[in-house]
Design an enzyme around this catalytic site. Structure first.
Site, PDB file in Angstrom:
ATOM      1  N   ILE A   1       0.868  -1.174   0.000  1.00 39.79           N
ATOM      2  CA  ILE A   1       0.000   0.000   0.000  1.00 39.79           C
ATOM      3  C   ILE A   1       0.903   1.222   0.000  1.00 39.79           C
ATOM      4  O   ILE A   1       1.772   1.343   0.876  1.00 39.79           O
ATOM      5  CB  ILE A   1      -0.918  -0.002   1.247  1.00 39.79           C
ATOM      6  CG1 ILE A   1      -1.778  -1.264   1.227  1.00 39.79           C
ATOM      7  CG2 ILE A   1      -1.790   1.244   1.295  1.00 39.79           C
ATOM      8  CD1 ILE A   1      -1.747  -1.999   2.510  1.00 39.79           C
TER       9      ILE A   1
ATOM     10  N   GLY B   1       4.151   5.459  -4.125  1.00 36.38           N
ATOM     11  CA  GLY B   1       5.174   6.511  -4.228  1.00 36.38           C
ATOM     12  C   GLY B   1       4.887   7.426  -5.404  1.00 36.38           C
ATOM     13  O   GLY B   1       4.058   7.137  -6.264  1.00 36.38           O
ATOM     14  N   GLY B   2       5.600   8.553  -5.407  1.00 33.79           N
ATOM     15  CA  GLY B   2       5.398   9.509  -6.500  1.00 33.79           C
ATOM     16  C   GLY B   2       4.228  10.451  -6.267  1.00 33.79           C
ATOM     17  O   GLY B   2       3.984  11.343  -7.074  1.00 33.79           O
TER      18      GLY B   2
ATOM     19  N   SER C   1       9.623   0.694  -5.034  1.00 32.15           N
ATOM     20  CA  SER C   1       9.646  -0.506  -4.182  1.00 32.15           C
ATOM     21  C   SER C   1       8.935  -1.675  -4.868  1.00 32.15           C
ATOM     22  O   SER C   1       9.326  -2.829  -4.689  1.00 32.15           O
ATOM     23  CB  SER C   1       9.026  -0.227  -2.819  1.00 32.15           C
ATOM     24  OG  SER C   1       7.718   0.265  -2.963  1.00 32.15           O
TER      25      SER C   1
ATOM     26  N   HIS D   1       0.455   6.547   6.406  1.00 26.79           N
ATOM     27  CA  HIS D   1       1.122   6.557   7.718  1.00 26.79           C
ATOM     28  C   HIS D   1       0.335   7.332   8.760  1.00 26.79           C
ATOM     29  O   HIS D   1       0.887   7.753   9.784  1.00 26.79           O
ATOM     30  CB  HIS D   1       2.559   7.074   7.615  1.00 26.79           C
ATOM     31  CG  HIS D   1       3.405   6.256   6.691  1.00 26.79           C
ATOM     32  ND1 HIS D   1       3.561   4.899   6.843  1.00 26.79           N
ATOM     33  CD2 HIS D   1       4.111   6.591   5.578  1.00 26.79           C
ATOM     34  CE1 HIS D   1       4.338   4.449   5.887  1.00 26.79           C
ATOM     35  NE2 HIS D   1       4.676   5.447   5.092  1.00 26.79           N
TER      36      HIS D   1
ATOM     37  N   GLU E   1       5.216  -0.051   7.992  1.00 29.70           N
ATOM     38  CA  GLU E   1       6.400   0.812   7.992  1.00 29.70           C
ATOM     39  C   GLU E   1       6.102   2.138   8.688  1.00 29.70           C
ATOM     40  O   GLU E   1       4.950   2.547   8.827  1.00 29.70           O
ATOM     41  CB  GLU E   1       6.839   1.108   6.545  1.00 29.70           C
ATOM     42  CG  GLU E   1       7.453  -0.082   5.833  1.00 29.70           C
ATOM     43  CD  GLU E   1       8.097   0.320   4.504  1.00 29.70           C
ATOM     44  OE1 GLU E   1       8.152   1.531   4.183  1.00 29.70           O
ATOM     45  OE2 GLU E   1       8.536  -0.586   3.786  1.00 29.70           O
ATOM     46  N   ASP E   2       7.172   2.821   9.048  1.00 30.88           N
ATOM     47  CA  ASP E   2       7.130   4.214   9.551  1.00 30.88           C
ATOM     48  C   ASP E   2       6.290   4.365  10.817  1.00 30.88           C
ATOM     49  O   ASP E   2       5.452   5.277  10.925  1.00 30.88           O
ATOM     50  CB  ASP E   2       6.632   5.158   8.450  1.00 30.88           C
ATOM     51  CG  ASP E   2       7.636   5.275   7.311  1.00 30.88           C
ATOM     52  OD1 ASP E   2       8.587   4.474   7.281  1.00 30.88           O
ATOM     53  OD2 ASP E   2       7.477   6.167   6.463  1.00 30.88           O
TER      54      ASP E   2
HETATM   55  C1  LIG Z   1       5.982   6.863   1.063  1.00 25.29           C
HETATM   56  S1  LIG Z   1       5.103   6.796  -0.438  1.00 25.29           S
HETATM   57  C2  LIG Z   1       5.315   5.109  -0.880  1.00 25.29           C
HETATM   58  C3  LIG Z   1       6.734   4.790  -1.292  1.00 25.29           C
HETATM   59  C4  LIG Z   1       6.921   3.429  -1.887  1.00 25.29           C
HETATM   60  N1  LIG Z   1       6.264   2.377  -1.142  1.00 25.29           N
HETATM   61  C5  LIG Z   1       8.410   3.112  -1.947  1.00 25.29           C
HETATM   62  O1  LIG Z   1       8.960   2.522  -0.993  1.00 25.29           O
HETATM   63  O2  LIG Z   1       9.017   3.428  -2.968  1.00 25.29           O
HETATM   64  C6  LIG Z   1       3.458   6.888   0.103  1.00 25.29           C
HETATM   65  C7  LIG Z   1       2.380   6.763  -0.982  1.00 25.29           C
HETATM   66  O3  LIG Z   1       1.147   6.543  -0.290  1.00 25.29           O
HETATM   67  C8  LIG Z   1       0.101   7.131  -1.045  1.00 25.29           C
HETATM   68  N2  LIG Z   1      -1.043   7.391  -0.164  1.00 25.29           N
HETATM   69  C9  LIG Z   1      -1.248   8.440   0.687  1.00 25.29           C
HETATM   70  N3  LIG Z   1      -2.446   8.330   1.292  1.00 25.29           N
HETATM   71  C10 LIG Z   1      -3.016   7.196   0.854  1.00 25.29           C
HETATM   72  C11 LIG Z   1      -4.261   6.543   1.115  1.00 25.29           C
HETATM   73  N4  LIG Z   1      -5.144   7.041   1.947  1.00 25.29           N
HETATM   74  N5  LIG Z   1      -4.526   5.385   0.463  1.00 25.29           N
HETATM   75  C12 LIG Z   1      -3.620   4.859  -0.408  1.00 25.29           C
HETATM   76  N6  LIG Z   1      -2.434   5.436  -0.693  1.00 25.29           N
HETATM   77  C13 LIG Z   1      -2.131   6.587  -0.082  1.00 25.29           C
HETATM   78  C14 LIG Z   1       0.728   8.401  -1.599  1.00 25.29           C
HETATM   79  O4  LIG Z   1       0.044   8.839  -2.755  1.00 25.29           O
HETATM   80  C15 LIG Z   1       2.168   7.971  -1.859  1.00 25.29           C
HETATM   81  O5  LIG Z   1       2.354   7.650  -3.223  1.00 25.29           O
END
Ligand SMILES: C[S@@+](CC[C@H](N)C(=O)[O-])C[C@H]1O[C@@H](n2cnc3c(N)ncnc32)[C@H](O)[C@@H]1O
Length: 412
Positions: free
Chosen positions: A221, A224-225, A235, A296, A322-323
């Protein structure tokens, strides 16, 4: 070198390729399956394209540097029932190009012809998607340019360095030798799971390495981006490299379909919405591994766990969060830095799961209602900022707790 990958010739959708791979994964999982018959059924040409894409993906040609004249090629022949697909892979300073057909005989005067690697398609499919112990190179030949030699192994030949980098990578993939560990892959793929912010691969390596050769379904879940549909996926690509026999799914609140690829499917969903999580899981689950690297925000993390944990495989499935530090951070993450055991925040919630792990030791029967997770969580591994929850039966019985409860009720 850029990472441009251009495919000249017939192409099919990521979804269609993933479906072919799903069948090949099933067909190659045991030695007694007839892989050639599955290829007949799928169509030799379609299968060859899927295998070729997988070989190119796993070869990571973008890491090939120092090509003196800026280009090196390889002809790959995938043979099925004496017919098959020939493609030329050309790696250069501007990226990787894959052309259907051979460039044999077309090299300019004075330039060496590219090496030719030829192998039966069923053996290649087995090597790419079957268990490692069934990998074989019995039908492989390698014709080295400028020499009258046909060999099965590169090791016996003194290779011209220019061609070697490309041929070596392809042969390594066909032999199922994946050299990189997760830290290396995290850096190469560009995920922030390793670097200034986090040091997660060491923990992933510990839990994931034993599963590496298995047929898996993995969900992450958070792709990214953020708002850019074309960005992210680092990832997901790392998992795709690390787990050669896995189907990888990514969920994000932003539509990330431009990142779809064979074996890698993105779905738009909001992790704070149970109905969206359930609809996704009903369609694509069960999962061997779920990783929550999304918003998160504690409330979302807990909602997601509650609704997706039931779709994790009952024995040995892993659920990663994570986090965890964000649970302590008010502001953007709505965390709580005062009551550190509040179960409405991720870390406090994990503490309730630790209690649940010991549910058979509770002496007061009305201490709290048993949770569904009490009997289904076998282990919890907590590291700084990351939790790995292992699913499995947690019913062992506790004779001493039973005895103490009896003593209490009889007033002793
Ligand atoms: C930290 S990034 C993920 C990085 C990726 N997993 C990596 O390790 O390369 C967090 C992602 O979570 C998505 N996100 C934020 N809120 C969300 C939600 N309520 N439901 C699903 N995705 C969400 C964002 O759009 C973003 O792309």
């Amino acid at each position: 070198m850029t990472t441009v990958m251009e495919r000249v010739g017939r192409q099919q959708s990521a979804e269609a390729s993933t479906e072919v791979i799903r069948r090949l994964l099933a067909a190659t999982s045991t030695p007694d399956n007839d892989v050639a018959a599955t290829i007949d059924h799928l169509g030799a040409e379609q299968t060859a394209h899927v295998l070729l894409d997988e070989i190119v993906f796993r070869s990571r040609f973008e890491e090939v540097t120092s090509l003196p004249d800026g280009r090196a090629s390889l002809v790959l022949r995938l043979v099925h029932r004496e017919r098959g697909l020939t493609a030329t892979i050309s790696v250069g300073a501007k990226g990787t190009y894959v052309h259907d057909g051979s460039t044999e005989g077309t090299a300019p005067d004075g330039e060496l012809q590219p090496p030719i690697v030829s192998q039966e398609m069923s053996e290649v499919a087995q090597a790419l998607y079957g268990p490692r112990e069934l990998v074989s190179a019995a039908t492989r030949t390698i014709q080295w340019p400028g020499r009258e030699i046909v060999a099965r192994s590169l090791r016996r030949l003194p290779p011209p360095p220019l061609y070697y980098a490309v041929a070596q990578r392809v042969v390594r993939v066909l032999d199922r030798r994946e050299p990189a560990d997760l830290t290396e892959l995290a850096v190469r793929c560009g995920t922030d799971k390793w670097g200034a912010l986090h040091q997660y691969p060491q923990h992933y390596e510990r839990h994931f390495a034993p599963l590496r050769d298995r047929r898996l379904t993995i969900l992450e879940i958070g792709i990214g981006g953020y708002d850019d549909p074309e960005k992210g996926g680092a990832s997901l690509r790392m998992w795709k490299q690390f787990f050669p026999r896995a189907l990888i799914y990514g969920i994000d609140i932003v539509d990330k379909r431009p990142l779809d690829a064979p074996r890698l499917t993105t779905v738009t969903a909001d992790q704070s919405k149970p109905e969206q999580l359930i609809a996704f899981a009903e369609r694509h689950g069960p999962f061997d591994i779920v990783i929550d690297d999304g918003s998160h925000i504690s409330q979302d993390v807990i909602t997601t766990f509650r609704h997706l944990f039931p779709y994790v495989r009952p024995t040995g499935g892993l659920y990663v969060i994570e986090d965890l530090h964000t649970a302590y951070w008010p502001g953007v993450f709505h965390g709580n830095d005062t009551d550190l055991s509040d179960p409405n925040y991720t870390v406090g919630f994990l503490k309730t799961l630790i209690d649940g792990l010991h549910h058979e030791e509770f002496l007061s029967s009305d201490a709290r209602e048993p949770l569904a997770t009490d009997t289904q969580i076998k282990g919890m591994h907590l590291y700084r900022n990351i939790a790995v929850i292992e699913k499995g039966s947690n019913i062992e019985g506790s004779p001493v707790a039973h005895m103490l409860r009896e003593a209490r009720t009889s007033g002793q």
